[in-house]
Design an enzyme around this catalytic site. Structure first.
Site, PDB file in Angstrom:
ATOM      1  N   ASP A 170      15.965 -19.919   8.865  1.00 28.80           N
ATOM      2  CA  ASP A 170      15.319 -21.223   8.899  1.00 28.80           C
ATOM      3  C   ASP A 170      15.970 -22.089   7.812  1.00 28.80           C
ATOM      4  OD1 ASP A 170      13.401 -23.212   9.506  1.00 28.80           O
ATOM      5  OD2 ASP A 170      12.183 -22.550   7.829  1.00 28.80           O
ATOM      6  N   LYS A 171      15.732 -23.392   7.870  1.00 30.02           N
ATOM      7  CA  LYS A 171      16.328 -24.286   6.876  1.00 30.02           C
ATOM      8  C   LYS A 171      15.321 -24.688   5.809  1.00 30.02           C
ATOM      9  CE  LYS A 171      16.567 -28.646   7.460  1.00 30.02           C
ATOM     10  NZ  LYS A 171      15.900 -29.096   6.226  1.00 30.02           N
ATOM     11  N   GLU A 184      13.037 -40.685   1.325  1.00 34.22           N
ATOM     12  CA  GLU A 184      12.526 -41.970   0.863  1.00 34.22           C
ATOM     13  C   GLU A 184      11.879 -41.841  -0.511  1.00 34.22           C
ATOM     14  OE1 GLU A 184      10.000 -43.642   3.930  1.00 34.22           O
ATOM     15  OE2 GLU A 184      11.675 -44.943   4.446  1.00 34.22           O
ATOM     16  N   PHE A 242      12.843 -47.090  12.123  1.00 35.36           N
ATOM     17  CA  PHE A 242      13.882 -46.077  12.308  1.00 35.36           C
ATOM     18  C   PHE A 242      13.610 -45.254  13.565  1.00 35.36           C
ATOM     19  CE2 PHE A 242      14.536 -41.513  11.873  1.00 35.36           C
ATOM     20  CZ  PHE A 242      15.906 -41.449  11.762  1.00 35.36           C
ATOM     21  N   THR A 300      16.575 -24.354  13.104  1.00 35.34           N
ATOM     22  CA  THR A 300      15.620 -25.229  12.432  1.00 35.34           C
ATOM     23  C   THR A 300      14.986 -26.193  13.414  1.00 35.34           C
ATOM     24  OG1 THR A 300      15.385 -26.909  10.699  1.00 35.34           O
ATOM     25  CG2 THR A 300      17.494 -26.813  11.834  1.00 35.34           C
ATOM     26  N   GLY A 301      13.793 -26.616  13.098  1.00 41.78           N
ATOM     27  CA  GLY A 301      13.113 -27.641  13.878  1.00 41.78           C
ATOM     28  C   GLY A 301      13.483 -29.032  13.419  1.00 41.78           C
ATOM     29  N   ASP A 302      14.347 -29.143  12.433  1.00 43.74           N
ATOM     30  CA  ASP A 302      14.711 -30.443  11.879  1.00 43.74           C
ATOM     31  C   ASP A 302      15.788 -31.112  12.723  1.00 43.74           C
ATOM     32  OD1 ASP A 302      14.065 -32.284   9.935  1.00 43.74           O
ATOM     33  OD2 ASP A 302      14.308 -30.836   8.318  1.00 43.74           O
ATOM     34  N   LYS A 304      13.648 -20.054  18.904  1.00 47.29           N
ATOM     35  CA  LYS A 304      14.211 -19.250  17.823  1.00 47.29           C
ATOM     36  C   LYS A 304      14.209 -17.774  18.198  1.00 47.29           C
ATOM     37  CE  LYS A 304      13.003 -22.226  13.867  1.00 47.29           C
ATOM     38  NZ  LYS A 304      12.360 -22.271  12.544  1.00 47.29           N
ATOM     39  N   ASN A 313       6.180 -21.036  12.056  1.00 42.67           N
ATOM     40  CA  ASN A 313       7.096 -21.269  13.168  1.00 42.67           C
ATOM     41  C   ASN A 313       8.272 -20.291  13.163  1.00 42.67           C
ATOM     42  OD1 ASN A 313       8.157 -22.400  10.830  1.00 42.67           O
ATOM     43  ND2 ASN A 313       9.269 -23.989  11.924  1.00 42.67           N
TER      44      ASN A 313
END
Length: 1173
Positions: free
Chosen positions: A381-382, A485, A526, A663-665, A784, A807
């Site tokens: 995972d990340k 941010e 965004f 990853t889910g990113d 995954k 996850n």
């Protein structure tokens, strides 16, 4: 599925919903004994030994007493049962700890404390700030405006940044009015329980109207309520039905490759013993027919009382009993003890102890240690695993000048060291104390009033989605949806441009001590396509300005042509930042004319109210106004990797372990982190990106990527491509390609879903396995697990999955080895894992040290054990030809009973627990030492047959030399010494000495324990031998120990000791000669290393540090927020704005900016030692 307040029901048939109790245990007091015994006797070995015990109870076929089998069988059954009971006790303890947590539940119009296990579907629960969520809830109301609440999902996905959930407007009006909440009678019709964390579909029927429910209205079990005083929710799913538990998956019984090989070998040995038994039984029948009849007169047998066929049949079973010691049950006991010892070494390793959280490494299973030394693929995972999910502002480029670098007196750039004094900030009352910046030039430019620098920082303070509030101590707190941010706004705050507050129409900032309020005219949000965000504001002077930040590849196309020179220098700076692994983005602005903006705003209002093509029209308008911008500069943010990640990834790569990031990113985030931690490098030959949205597109992209790879390989003139055919697999014949070039594959979740279809799996797996690394983005927990299963099943490779959130649980359970990262991200991954620790860097030591040692020791143990027992048992086979195949044992029965559990058990255990070929430092410094485990070189079928041949040779020497020496020979006193007991004592003594010398030769690392166990075992043997042949024991047990004085007499003969010496030399010398020649002609890497170390012991070479590598060929955008789309609509709607004087809230300690300035000190891979042979 329909749910009503406090009354679960269904439309079609009666159905009892799951309660909220969690069960992970296997047994209870009543079921433990029968269930555990049933499980244990399902193992082939235990059933086999039970069968042998039954045979030994039959007098006609047993030449051994029953205690030789029942003692070790009961011992192993008891040890295993105690271990299983202990494991299940801790599972019960963990279950009870969770089930007995308390929540406030609305019962009979009153809030009452209730245990989690008693919560039911339909109950209304009150949550307070920083509380865990007990079940999956429909959010009804909260303390925040418009029914908003903030949650932390670390235990679900490992991300610590806050997420927003909001109640339906019709239910948010309920507030905290207990009477109105108690009378809530809405009915929820929703989907069945499933494991999709990011999706929920349902409808709430209340007050004669229906309201659609989505994932934004649901708070899942495992989340923590943050920055929200209270909220109320109705239970939708409870216990095993919750999405958290649905993602836990089923616990799979994991076995190592060595276990599976041992099962195969044991079956082979059973067959081999059957063949030996048949040979000896045939010999018995022939002997009985040809010779045995001559003895019947002396034995007073009647003719025909015992025929040759029945004699051979009984002899077969007798030899099955006698020869069973080839696989003694002590083998399985010893294996469990060794694994337990290895597990304790992991638990006790102080170098894997994380003092920051007081968290030691933990081996949560004792059955998989040696497989840690055979890992080929790591699935990681990340967020929270490779990274800390903490961003810090490091550098920036403003108007063509870099800020953030430290220079020496000569004006040359130098590295920042820990002793370097950070910059002191002028606005100390508002500054973030943990923010560190080392370049004084930026503060000087601010103080001198540089307009470009001021505009740059003003943009950072205005262009974002951050929310602000003050805590009870009057400190300014930022609520951030993305840590990116947070880092930028915190940086602007420390340099004097402080974001203070916002409303739907205004943004207030403090510029160098002066409060300035800007009118917010438009918020251009965004998304993944735009890769930028912009705000349009009117300053107090009446000027309208557009401020924008985003990906450099996008914003550079939107700049005014006059920016060409500045663009060139800024681009060079971006390359430099990216080369240091920093995440970059570009900032720009545009001055707008009032008339132009008024017309544009009118067009935007029309687009927002359009029915057809609304999104397209808005996108066109955004493109229209975001052009001809003026470049201000760029930011460089460091995504804080966990300490030691770069060194760990580099070392594991050198050990030929492939690392895949799942990853889910977003893709940008995943790729940035992959470059930052050296999973991907700019030196790679190519990076293939698969982004097709249909099966056809994905297949075509995979085909083109493979053609591109083959094209590059064919163009290479070095001919360094090695191809070998793999066996026919279920998916078809897949060719494993090994190239010297490095390639990477990047694929997103949508494309992966198509690629995992049966007809595309082949192409995906073939391309992925030819790449050095694979990055899968936006993948679900199920995907995954599917990726892990794909490699695990069709590559026949040992896999390891590591993660920190719920996850990752399915992935962790699917892999051969599951590792959980413990710490701030929750405990779900840890509870499902086989091993756990607090930092990713400990994976290096777990695999390269503990894993390699465990594999090395277990292989040595098994090789020696099979050798020892074939040498011990096969003597009976040779003796059968000289005893009329009568199943007479060579040794005394007590010697047979004690050989494996007393005389030879401790030396081999000491070797299996403590032995090491090289120390831990060298195991890490030379990752190539890990490769024998991946190639399964130290114990395989070939090694097994070599050990069997060695044992058979030793057994032949043990029998032939004493037999030949004693044949027709007299002792020193003229007495005949060729009696059965003298022969047995001589052979037994020779055997104990030979196997003890052999284990001494096999031992590479000597400790006090090794010396005590080896030489102590020989001493114990002689002590027991003389005791069993003494007058004292004969007086107590005359029937069991009738051979009084035999040992003393036999071992008092010099010729006996000469026979023992000759037997020992003949057994050991060939082994020594073979090993010396093999080490000289075909040395292994560990042999070479030991030889090199011995040569360099007096003059150790100075270690050289690896030079820092800087990338200069690629640039990656840092605009990779954790959320898919921005929160501009939420901000401009005002739904997340508090009242003027909100009630004080507590528990704000988890905001990101408190940790935003943690300084990550990445040391280069300390020592890279190379050796030429």
């Amino acid at each position: 599925r329909a749910i009503m307040n406090a009354l679960p029901q269904t439309n079609m048939m009666p159905f009892l919903f799951q309660d909220n109790r969690i069960h992970t245990s296997k047994y209870n007091i009543l079921t433990f004994l029968p269930v555990n015994l049933f499980e244990q006797f399902q193992r082939v070995a235990n059933a086999y030994f039970l069968f042998l015990l039954i045979l030994q109870l039959i007098p006609e076929i047993s030449s051994l007493n029953w205690f030789t089998t029942i003692v070790p069988l009961v011992l192993v059954i008891t040890i295993t049962a105690v271990k299983d009971a202990t494991d299940d006790y801790f599972r019960h303890k963990s279950d009870n700890q969770v089930n007995n947590r308390h929540s406030e539940v609305l019962i009979n119009s009153k809030l009452q404390k209730e245990k989690w296990m008693n919560v039911k579907v339909g109950d209304i629960i009150k949550l307070e700030n920083n509380q865990f969520v007990a079940a999956d809830l429909l959010l009804l109301s909260s303390s925040e405006p418009h029914g908003l609440c903030y949650i932390e999902t670390a235990e679900l996905d490992g991300e610590t940044n806050l997420k927003v959930r909001h109640a339906l407007p019709v239910t948010s009006e309920l507030g905290e009015d207990i009477s109105r909440l108690a009378s809530f009678d809405g009915i929820v019709v929703c989907e069945a329980p499933n494991n999709k964390l990011d999706k929920f579909m349902g409808v709430l029927s209340w007050k004669d109207s229906k309201h659609s429910l989505s994932n934004q209205k649901i708070i899942l079990r495992g989340c923590i309520l943050r920055n929200t005083s209270w909220c109320f929710g109705m239970v939708i799913f409870a216990g095993p039905d919750t999405k958290l538990m649905q993602n836990s998956g089923k616990t799979k019984f994991k076995r190592t490759n060595i276990d599976r090989l041992m099962n195969t070998l044991v079956l082979w040995i059973f067959g081999f013993l059957g063949c030996l038994g048949i040979i000896l039984a045939i010999g018995n029948s022939i002997w009985e027919k040809e010779v045995g009849g001559q003895f019947r007169t002396f034995l007073f047998w009647h003719e025909g009382e015992k025929n040759s066929v029945s004699s051979g049949f009984l002899a077969f079973w007798s030899y099955v009993i006698i020869l069973n010691t080839v696989i003694p049950i002590s083998l399985y006991v010893s294996v469990e003890v060794i694994r337990l010892g290895h597990s304790y070494f992991i638990n006790w390793d102080q170098k894997m102890y994380y003092s920051g959280k007081a968290t030691p490494a933990e081996a949560r299973t004792t059955t998989l240690n040696e497989e840690l030394g055979q890992i080929e693929y790591i699935f990681s995972d990340k967020t929270g695993t490779l990274t800390q999910n903490i961003m810090s502002f490091k550098k920036c480029s403003i108007n063509g000048r870099i800020y953030g670098e430290v220079q020496d007196d000569m004006g040359h750039k130098k590295e920042i060291v820990k002793e370097e004094e950070p910059l002191g900030f002028s606005v100390k009352s508002q500054a973030e104390s943990t923010f560190h910046f080392f370049d004084h030039n930026l503060m000087e430019a601010i103080n001198l009033g540089d307009p470009k620098v001021h505009e740059f920082l003003r943009l950072l303070a205005l262009c974002h989605t951050v929310m602000s509030e003050e805590n009870s101590a009057g400190q300014l707190i930022y609520q951030v949806q993305s840590p990116d941010e947070g880092a930028l706004v915190t940086a602007a705050r420390n340099f004097g441009f402080i974001f203070k507050s916002r409303t739907p129409e205004t943004i207030t900032i403090e510029e160098l001590g002066t409060l300035v309020t800007y009118q917010l005219l438009a918020f251009l949000d965004f998304n993944n396509v735009r890769k930028r965000m912009s705000v349009i504001v009117r300053n107090p002077e009446g000027q309208i300005k557009l401020y924008s930040k985003g990906a450099d590849t996008i914003l550079f196309e939107k700049l005014h042509p006059s920016n060409q020179d500045l663009l060139s220098s800024t681009s060079d700076h971006l390359n430099e930042f990216a080369g240091e692994g920093l995440r970059t983005l570009v900032v720009a602005y545009r001055d707008l004319d009032d008339k132009y903006f008024t017309v544009w705003q009118k067009m935007l209002e029309d687009a927002n109210t359009a029915i057809d093509e609304k999104e397209e029209r808005i996108s066109v308008l955004y493109e229209e106004i975001e052009r001809d911008m003026m470049l201000l500069g760029a930011t460089a943010v460091e995504d804080k990797l966990q300490e030691g990640v770069i060194e760990t990834v580099t070392s594991l790569s050198l050990a030929n372990i492939k690392i895949w990031v799942l990853t889910g990113d977003k893709q940008e985030t995943a790729v940035n982190i992959s470059y930052a931690c050296n999973v991907m490098t700019d030196d790679m030959d190519d990076v293939f990106v698969i982004a097709g949205s249909t099966v056809v597109e994905v297949r075509e992209e995979l085909r083109k990527a493979r053609e591109n790879l083959f094209g590059q390989r064919r163009s290479s003139s070095t001919g360094d491509v090695v191809c070998k055919k793999k066996q026919q697999l279920e998916l078809g014949s897949i060719e494993e390609e090994t190239t010297t070039g490095d390639y990477a594959l990047v694929i997103n979740g949508h494309s992966l879903a198509h690629a995992l279809e049966s007809d595309v799996k082949n192409d995906l797996l073939e391309l992925a396995c030819m790449c050095k690394t694979v990055v899968c983005c936006r993948v679900t927990p199920l995907q995954k697990a599917q990726v892990v299963e794909l490699v695990k099943k069709h590559r026949n490779a040992v896999t390891l999955a590591i993660g920190d959130g719920a996850n990752d649980v399915s992935m962790i359970k699917s892999a051969h080895i599951g590792v959980g990262i413990s710490g701030q991200e929750g405990m779900q991954a840890v509870l499902a894992s086989d091993y756990s620790f607090a930092q990713f860097k400990y994976l290096q030591r777990l695999l390269l040290v503990h894993g390699r040692w465990s594999y090395f020791r277990m292989c040595k143990f098994l090789c020696y054990f099979f050798y020892k027992n074939f040498a011990f048992t096969f003597v009976h086979f040779w003796f059968g030809f000289f005893c009329g195949f009568s199943a007479q044992t060579v040794y005394d029965q007590w010697f047979i009973t004690l050989f494996n559990i007393v005389y030879t058990s401790l030396p081999v255990l000491a070797m299996g627990i403590f032995d090491q070929d090289v120390n831990d430092k060298n195991s890490i410094d030379y990752p190539r030492l890990y490769e024998p485990g991946q190639l399964n070189l130290l114990f395989n079928k070939r090694r097994f047959f070599i050990c069997v041949a060695h044992g058979i040779y030793t057994s032949l020497v043990l029998f032939v030399i004493p037999y030949g020496a004693f044949y027709n020979t007299a002792g020193e006193d003229g007495q005949h010494i060729a009696d059965y007991q003298t022969f047995a004592v001589t052979m037994a003594t020779s055997l104990v000495i030979v196997v003890s010398v052999q284990v001494a030769l096999d031992t590479s690392y000597w400790t006090v324990i090794n010396h005590v166990f080896i030489w102590g075992s020989i001493t114990v043997y002689f002590s027991i031998l003389f005791t069993m042949h003494s007058n004292g024991i004969f007086g107590i047990f005359p029937d069991q120990f009738p051979f009084v004085g035999n040992a003393q007499y036999s071992l008092g003969q010099k010729c006996i000791w000469l026979v023992i010496l000759l037997t020992t030399v003949a057994s050991v010398i060939p082994v020594i000669v073979f090993r010396v020649l093999n080490m000289d002609l075909y040395p292994t890497l560990s042999d070479q290393l030991r030889r090199w170390q011995k040569a360099q012991r007096r003059a150790r070479p100075t270690s050289c540090r690896r030079p820092q590598t800087r990338r200069s060929s690629s640039r990656r955008s840092g605009y990779a927020f954790a959320h898919q789309e921005g929160y501009g609509e939420l901000i401009t709607s005002g739904k997340n704005m508090r009242a003027q004087n909100p009630p004080p809230t507590s528990g704000l300690e988890k905001t990101l900016h408190n940790n935003a300035s943690w300084i990550c000190t990445m040391s280069s891979f300390s020592q890279v030692k190379t050796m030429k042979v």
